[in-house]
Design an enzyme around this catalytic site. Structure first.
Site, mmCIF file in Angstrom:
data_model
loop_
_atom_site.group_PDB
_atom_site.id
_atom_site.type_symbol
_atom_site.label_atom_id
_atom_site.label_comp_id
_atom_site.label_asym_id
_atom_site.label_seq_id
_atom_site.Cartn_x
_atom_site.Cartn_y
_atom_site.Cartn_z
ATOM 1 N N SER A 141 -6.002 -8.255 7.945
ATOM 2 C CA SER A 141 -4.890 -7.306 7.997
ATOM 3 C C SER A 141 -4.321 -7.255 9.410
ATOM 4 C CB SER A 141 -5.364 -5.922 7.557
ATOM 5 O OG SER A 141 -6.098 -5.323 8.593
ATOM 6 N N ARG A 179 0.061 5.399 17.674
ATOM 7 C CA ARG A 179 -0.149 6.411 16.630
ATOM 8 C C ARG A 179 0.395 7.790 16.983
ATOM 9 N NH1 ARG A 179 0.288 3.115 13.317
ATOM 10 N NH2 ARG A 179 -1.423 1.713 12.843
ATOM 11 N N ASP A 201 -7.273 5.104 12.817
ATOM 12 C CA ASP A 201 -5.877 5.536 12.749
ATOM 13 C C ASP A 201 -5.697 6.838 12.002
ATOM 14 O OD1 ASP A 201 -4.944 3.549 14.324
ATOM 15 O OD2 ASP A 201 -4.568 2.155 12.684
ATOM 16 N N ASP A 242 0.816 -1.219 0.000
ATOM 17 C CA ASP A 242 0.000 0.000 0.000
ATOM 18 C C ASP A 242 0.848 1.267 0.000
ATOM 19 O OD1 ASP A 242 -2.075 -1.878 0.512
ATOM 20 O OD2 ASP A 242 -3.221 -0.270 1.488
#
Lengths: 416, 416, 416, 416
Positions: D181, D96, D125, D17
């Site tokens: 994922s 994060r 996120d 990605d």
């Protein structure tokens, strides 16, 4: 003119903004149904109807929703002692879901796919409007011109709106605009923007419209008795002249008169909007202010201390939700149910006086109060054993003594 | 006379009750040290000193603790917007730990093992007194005559106290007693008991002593500017005559004068005592009421919305703890620290008018406000993209739409 | 023997303590009715009945209250996810009001003026017992021998109890006493006191009685499906052998078996008692632990996020109230009502595995979930516009940007 | 290729990605700086560096931020017992703001105007990333390709990404993609999406990577002692082999090893995302789970009951804020300060055993505990007067009795 985009129900006020929006929506290819809610504001509704039709509205709905506003929106707020950020009685916030709910009903009746409003892109009202619409009818599409670049870039200021109005035969106001904006309903009126945007600027004389200046208000009070059932006022009696009001709407209108006459309900605050900015507003909430004080009193008189504490927390959350536009949400429904439950014992009569901008509680009585005159009396022992208080205090002090013991130990150690 | 039981420090008021207690304690075999706190009440302290000595007190302490009362007790309450049950500004509750703290210090200095007070067995003050004593000095022994059967059975009413007084050469009051009891300090005065125990009875004319009747108060307002730093007032300026006050104590006294002159700070409430009963009180809190409104305003103007919400929850808890007598407790210490931290940005000046029983906020300014005039302006776009509000509303509506979707499904199912 | 003091209903366990109390109460002049609640503990009830009669009880009530314990006390706790101080599932605290409620009923039926129990003066159980009694029957008088100096000074230790027992023909236990005390009911068993009072001491091997040691528990899990309606389990299916249980009591007993077999539900904690001290307890709560995890899962799956947040706050308060003994109080009633309301949509089935001391959630399904697979999917767009998230984030950042702007300004100023 | 749009710092993972995004950003006219945070995930960082450079990154930053992640982000969460919706230890949410903070620093150092990330438009996120960026640097522009129609419409699925990769020389993964994922850091790993989107689907065997299956984990426990200061672990000792770890990072890594070896820290939950949808996630948080239990224990042992209750409320709010991405906000800063303050007395050592997926607390000790063995003892009276409990209970029952009195009155009336 563009191809038809379907029907839109526009929340129409009769003023310059929504008149321009009405014409602009037609220009964009919408069939426009104008909807004007009578929620207690001062307005020439028939003139507004004619104007909307003249501007090309396919249909005009003028809906008197005052009664449901009082019974279904204001009453739950009274039960909650709803107050946003310790000061704002939520007058506008309560009206929005009431107005929008009817708007959705009209859209559904008319098979309209769209709803439009004239609220600005920085304010709370857009949120309150649209969350109500989406909550009640998820498929509805909202057209908010003040958030569409093609609209707000075309009308960067009032001048452009005026030009557009003149060009499209929209009657422009003959009286000069006040240098602030107003929003009114049965419960309150707000003044903001314009010269009020500077938070240091004092409200100019002549701004207030719902209440008299306490400096010139009557020199004798009105003394009222307000009777509550389930936390809701069911009767008002004016001790002076014996006047009474019992139906929800009449009672509320009457309290507005009395409070307005005595200058009750003015505030000047800075508040935090849901979209994240601070804004300054000046508000008048006459009847709401009387009821806030009266309900607080009868509730404290009748409700158990610990139930009250829990209910207070729920009401804080409720007030925030209402302010933010979540009246029609699962959590707000849940809170209304819980708060409603807490109001079952809130029955009784409050005596109060209204005078020079103030509400003074004078006394109260109730067939269901937890107040026990004998128990609390300083002259009678009642069903109370003073020696018990010794044990109560000693046990409550246990934790404090232990804390002291430990602190001393720690301090001693540190000193060594 | 019994054998010596050691030394007791008695919180002495100079009145009939504690005079009788003083003599009674001696009778029981205690050496009595009389302690009279000057916490701003109106009192002839020297007369009280002489009276205590005449009644046999071994020593008399008259301690002026007004300044520390303002700075260490009232200021944290101002920072917290402390309010018990939405109405009571905690005037008495704040004074108790201040008075008792000094009493413990005297006991420690004098090597006294005991502390005594004249608080009744049904009230909050006994708890506030004793929790403070135990928290600061776990070994101390409290003598609370009104909870000892040998005392309260001997003195079931005022008449027996009067008889005892006459018998023991205790001067009895020459003025007739008011049919209610009072407790006064710099911050407030309370009226309760007697004819006020019936919650329906209106406060009689002439009851109030700290504030003028708004009906006869001046017809022109006083306009003040109050400057705050860290959430605490540091300067008051009277716009009318230019008078200013800057030290904590003087400033507070000045606000008491102004508020009292305009009849500000009267309430009549029913509250829930810590010991579990409801009681009725009438209170006057003049300066405290002005500061409550002023601080609320400057705080809303300078503090972040979400910090404010958290702080509001902490302050609710703080108020309850103070009311219940837990000023000196680990949790109240923790809360004062947290609330204090939240006040760092609370800086600025509030403009207000005091008039006919009311405080009106007129405007505010601050070098540290989060208020952004350009951002909120209806005429300027500022650093704001109206289209963002669409996304904001849409995402906020997601949950509501899902809820509606599910409700419809459930309803349909139930209808089948 | 003293003159008759009337009838007392004694919460009788059949053990040494309450046997001595029974005889002692008779000695004091009471007619004693022994009441033994069967609330799921392992006990020879018939032996206890005979013993009580032999010791002089006028009457013996052995009441099976297991079913109402599960349905009226455990179920509301499951709905609340009730947890005291983040760890304790309230096994004892839930049983006390259930036991005491029946005791009050018996007292009323028998016209007894007194109730007695064998709870110690330092613990929570005395409070839970007595608050229940007073709440349900304010006139009742409680006799708590372990708080009466004439009792506890006579019996400072176990030896004195043994001597008394021998003297009065009370059978003394033949097996040596465990060096800790235990309290058991259908939901849990607690171990405390004795060698466990040192919080560093590890639980000795062989202490646990309701659960197997995970070290020797089966090497294959049991996989269960638990079906909920209104937040309450209505059916359990063991996927391994197809066994099912549907009635409240049977279902709970079955979960106790499964959890016990796999060593689920052991904790070792230090908790804060209502009377203000910290105490150490080791607990086993087998079925309760499974249901805690299962309910948490189905609730999160079906309940709206914001409703859940409000309900979580209510449940925290509920847990504290139950721990402190306020099950029968206006506030706890109110909370049960509100929490119950929140459970209406909590419907569905949780799949889980029980293994080696752990409960593992495997999956869940519900006809009323707010979970929307399409909406959340990373592969399907569903009814979701990614661009909306931009507006959502931007508006949420507004406040943070303003704060940064101000902080920079302040910092710059301070640097100058 | 378009004209230069300036420099963008891309949060680069090395995967398909963000590799495609890197190339696409260049295509759009950006100079791309790749930033790869080493926050404890398993990764070939040098390979990633080469790959980014090969794809045209102007510069590559590989930053080891593991230590600051533990000390500045995980430790405050441990102090708070931070838990989102009662179950999620916030492993991703904590990472994060740590990752984004460094990214902003790089952008400022490099004079980049833009920041980009590969987070999806439905998730949390994106919010956590961007709120951090805007809070720390209000002027920064965020490029979120997965929210840009020109990007997400071009790449509706993995196939299109693969095609794009092949066309632009982006190496495509050789191993087949897992049907879910993953996101990993030092604290935890999450599994979601794909086949896990059906909340009923059980986690397939072989999914877990950070913990061993409890079914095959060792048959003997590891017994640890964890020492805390100010609520933060400062030393771990393995009683079995005497191994110790003291530095924050090493200690945390060691606990990950031990917990992983015994299968500790697996959960399968449905949670509520900030954007308003429910999602299902399977998480492993090995060290975090041990520390959660250990800290809970030492905190309960050392902290005052009422401070704990207040702190618990603050921590609930803190957890929600962290989950929602508001780590860098005035309110979260305020909460960290308050929670930090509460941790001052949280000092001591917890003994625990790690075995078969579970953490068992065995005992604890502290030089600063409020636990008082003598006070709580059932055998010693200590500084405790049992008779005080009578007064304590009686006063607490007052309110309940009054409520009962009133209910009876009301009920009688209704019956008449």
């Amino acid at each position: 003119m563009a191809q038809s985009k379907g029907t839109v129900v526009l929340a129409y006020s009769g003023g310059l903004d929504t008149s321009c929006i009405l014409v602009w929506l037609k220009e964009q290819g919408y069939d426009v149904i104008a909807y004007l809610a009578n929620i207690g504001q001062k307005e020439d509704f028939e003139a507004a109807r004619k104007k909307a039709l003249a501007l090309g509205a396919k249909k005009v709905y003028i809906e008197d929703i005052s009664r449901e506003f009082v019974e279904e929106f204001i009453w739950p707020a009274v039960q909650a002692n709803a107050l946003y950020e310790d000061r704002y009685l939520l007058g506008t916030a309560l009206a929005r879901p009431c107005i929008a709910r009817r708007q959705v009903e009209i859209a559904q009746r008319e098979g309209a796919q769209h709803i439009a409003h004239g609220a600005t892109g920085k304010g709370n009202d857009q949120v309150r409007f649209e969350l109500t619409c989406y909550a009640l009818c998820p498929k509805i599409k909202v057209v908010a011109p003040w958030r569409l670049p093609e609209f707000y870039q075309r009308f960067p200021g009032r001048r452009e709106l005026m030009d557009y109005a003149k060009k499209h035969g929209i009657p422009v106001p003959v009286t000069p605009q006040t240098p602030w904006s107003m929003d009114e309903n049965l419960m309150h009126i707000s003044y903001e923007a314009g010269i009020l945007e500077n938070p240091k600027n004092q409200a100019p004389p002549g701004l207030y419209t719902k209440t008299r200046d306490p400096a010139t208000s009557p020199d004798t009070p009105d003394v009222l008795e307000i009777e509550f059932e389930r936390g809701v006022p069911v009767k008002v009696t004016n001790i002076g002249d014996g006047a009474t009001r019992s139906s929800a709407l009449e009672l509320f209108v009457y309290l507005n008169d009395i409070a307005g006459k005595h200058g009750v309900g003015r505030i000047d605050i800075v508040e935090n909007r849901f979209v994240g900015m601070k804004s300054r507003g000046i508000y008048e909430t006459p009847a709401g202010t009387i009821l806030y004080h009266a309900h607080l009193d009868i509730e404290a008189f009748t409700m158990d201390r610990e139930v009250r504490k829990i209910k207070q927390g729920l009401a804080l959350k409720f007030s925030e939700l209402v302010y933010n536009g979540f009246w029609h949400s699962p959590e707000c429904e849940f809170l209304r149910h819980c708060i409603g439950r807490s109001q079952e014992p809130v029955v009784g009569t409050v005596h109060l006086s209204v005078f020079k901008g103030q509400v003074y509680i004078l006394g109260r009585e109730s067939p269901r109060s937890l107040y026990n005159e004998e128990l609390v009396s300083m002259n009678v022992q009642g069903d109370y054993e003073p020696a018990d208080a010794t044990g109560f205090i000693n046990i409550n002090s246990l934790r404090l003594k232990e804390y002291h013991r430990l602190q001393s130990k720690v301090t001693v150690k540190q000193d060594e």
